[in-house]
Design an enzyme around this catalytic site. Structure first.
Site, PDB file in Angstrom:
ATOM      1  CG  HIS A   1       2.684   0.468  -9.627  1.00 54.47           C
ATOM      2  ND1 HIS A   1       1.908   1.596  -9.702  1.00 54.47           N
ATOM      3  CD2 HIS A   1       2.899   0.236  -8.304  1.00 54.47           C
ATOM      4  CE1 HIS A   1       1.654   2.037  -8.484  1.00 54.47           C
ATOM      5  NE2 HIS A   1       2.239   1.239  -7.613  1.00 54.47           N
TER       6      HIS A   1
ATOM      7  NE  ARG B   1      13.531  -9.579 -18.317  1.00 53.89           N
ATOM      8  CZ  ARG B   1      13.924  -9.785 -17.055  1.00 53.89           C
ATOM      9  NH1 ARG B   1      13.892  -8.764 -16.208  1.00 53.89           N
ATOM     10  NH2 ARG B   1      14.328 -10.970 -16.648  1.00 53.89           N
TER      11      ARG B   1
ATOM     12  CG  ASN C   1      -5.139  -1.637  -8.412  1.00 55.78           C
ATOM     13  OD1 ASN C   1      -4.171  -1.700  -9.164  1.00 55.78           O
ATOM     14  ND2 ASN C   1      -5.262  -0.718  -7.484  1.00 55.78           N
TER      15      ASN C   1
ATOM     16  CD  GLU D   1      -6.680   2.918  -5.700  1.00 52.53           C
ATOM     17  OE1 GLU D   1      -7.876   2.744  -5.406  1.00 52.53           O
ATOM     18  OE2 GLU D   1      -5.756   2.195  -5.291  1.00 52.53           O
TER      19      GLU D   1
ATOM     20  CB  THR E   1       0.856  -0.492  -0.312  1.00 52.91           C
ATOM     21  OG1 THR E   1      -0.505  -0.621  -0.714  1.00 52.91           O
ATOM     22  CG2 THR E   1       1.023  -0.981   1.116  1.00 52.91           C
TER      23      THR E   1
ATOM     24  CG  HIS F   1      -2.750   4.106  -6.235  1.00 54.69           C
ATOM     25  ND1 HIS F   1      -3.279   3.969  -4.973  1.00 54.69           N
ATOM     26  CD2 HIS F   1      -1.922   5.181  -6.167  1.00 54.69           C
ATOM     27  CE1 HIS F   1      -2.797   4.904  -4.177  1.00 54.69           C
ATOM     28  NE2 HIS F   1      -1.963   5.651  -4.887  1.00 54.69           N
TER      29      HIS F   1
ATOM     30  N   GLY G   1      -6.574  -5.862  -6.302  1.00 55.78           N
ATOM     31  CA  GLY G   1      -5.480  -6.011  -7.239  1.00 55.78           C
ATOM     32  C   GLY G   1      -4.444  -7.029  -6.820  1.00 55.78           C
ATOM     33  CG  HIS G   2      -0.949  -7.906  -3.441  1.00 57.86           C
ATOM     34  ND1 HIS G   2       0.346  -7.650  -3.846  1.00 57.86           N
ATOM     35  CD2 HIS G   2      -0.875  -8.953  -2.577  1.00 57.86           C
ATOM     36  CE1 HIS G   2       1.165  -8.510  -3.258  1.00 57.86           C
ATOM     37  NE2 HIS G   2       0.455  -9.303  -2.478  1.00 57.86           N
TER      38      HIS G   2
ATOM     39  CG  HIS H   1      -5.003  -2.078   1.451  1.00 61.85           C
ATOM     40  ND1 HIS H   1      -4.301  -1.167   0.690  1.00 61.85           N
ATOM     41  CD2 HIS H   1      -4.061  -2.774   2.139  1.00 61.85           C
ATOM     42  CE1 HIS H   1      -3.008  -1.282   0.913  1.00 61.85           C
ATOM     43  NE2 HIS H   1      -2.837  -2.255   1.781  1.00 61.85           N
ATOM     44  CG  ASP H   2      -3.757  -6.458   2.229  1.00 66.04           C
ATOM     45  OD1 ASP H   2      -3.176  -6.622   1.140  1.00 66.04           O
ATOM     46  OD2 ASP H   2      -3.213  -5.947   3.218  1.00 66.04           O
TER      47      ASP H   2
END
Length: 265
Positions: free
Chosen positions: A64, A32, A21, A88, A123, A57, A237-238, A214-215
């Site tokens: 984002h 920026r 992700n 998603e 989230t 997502h 992703g994160h 997720h996480d």
């Protein structure tokens, strides 16, 4: 065969696919105005390092991922026929409009993961509820499948809900793993992992494929895959983007792929 290409009836054909992700790359870029870092370049590095797919997502506020990112990344995936593109989001917000446009442009769209997040959420924090959400999901799922994409429903680890997910037309479920990640960090795996494993087994019995996300992280991914066998895809992703600050993006993807291999062993 790319493991992401399997559908719900193809439950055990291949190991777990890693879909990266890239939302957090876009979040950094948006602070920026010069397009740095490049979301497409980041996705390319992930694919070159062996990632099986790319996930985005997009949210209505475009904090984002933005619409042009969706189309740019779909264009990139057209040049990577062995990888998949997963969009998603909430089908009652902007997800379906983007999916329709991707297909209208002749670009690849392999999977749509439907997530019941609100506009205000930072989230995702819960899965779909049945029977409450069933009636309104049925026509949307049918439309996504008519576009030629697989449908995955973001779901809490509730075994009893898998039959309902199948009944509304889903191909897969994505198990929402935040509770697992918290339990792992606290040393309480035995309090949550059995529910995930039983939910996966319930999904298989209904002919659903199983994704997760997720996480998930370098620390907890292998243990999750060992405890919940048969997971066809993880979307990360994160943590992955955070790890890239230490290891670099390509090597980070390779580290996650090693976790997948160990989890599938």
């Amino acid at each position: 065969m790319n493991p992401l290409m399997t559908r719900g009836s193809d439950l055990q054909r291949a190991g777990t696919a890693l879909s990266v992700n890239v939302n957090k790359v876009a979040l950094l870029r948006n602070t920026r105005t010069l397009g740095v870092p490049s979301v497409v370049r980041a996705a390319t590095l992930c694919l070159e390092a062996g990632a099986d797919g790319i996930t985005v997502h997009p949210r209505p506020d475009e904090r984002h991922i933005r619409p042009h990112d969706v189309f740019d990344l779909a264009g990139l995936l057209k040049a990577w026929p062995g990888a998949e593109f997963n969009i998603e989001g909430n089908p009652f917000h902007n997800l379906l409009d983007l999916a329709r446009e991707v297909v209208a442009r002749g670009l690849p769209l392999h999977q749509c993961t439907l997530v019941p997040d609100s506009v205000e959420q930072s989230t995702s924090d819960h899965g779909w509820r049945f029977p409450e959400d069933a009636e309104r999901l049925v026509p949307l799922i049918a439309e996504v499948r008519a576009l030629g994409a697989r449908v995955s429903l973001f779901m809490d680890p509730v075994p009893e809900a898998m039959a309902a997910a199948r009944a509304v037309g889903a191909d897969r479920v994505e198990l929402y793993t935040e509770s697992y990640a918290r339990a792992f960090a606290d040393g309480r795996l035995d309090t949550v992992l059995p529910a995930f494993a039983e939910t996966a087994r319930a999904a298989w019995r209904e002919g659903l494929g199983v994704n997760a996300g997720h996480d998930l992280s370098l620390d907890n991914l292998t243990a999750f895959l060992k405890g919940v066998p048969g997971v066809q895809e993880v979307s990360i992703g994160h943590a992955l983007v955070g790890d890239a600050l230490e290891f670099g993006l390509a090597d980070t993807v390779r580290h996650y792929l090693q976790c997948v291999r160990e989890g599938n062993a």
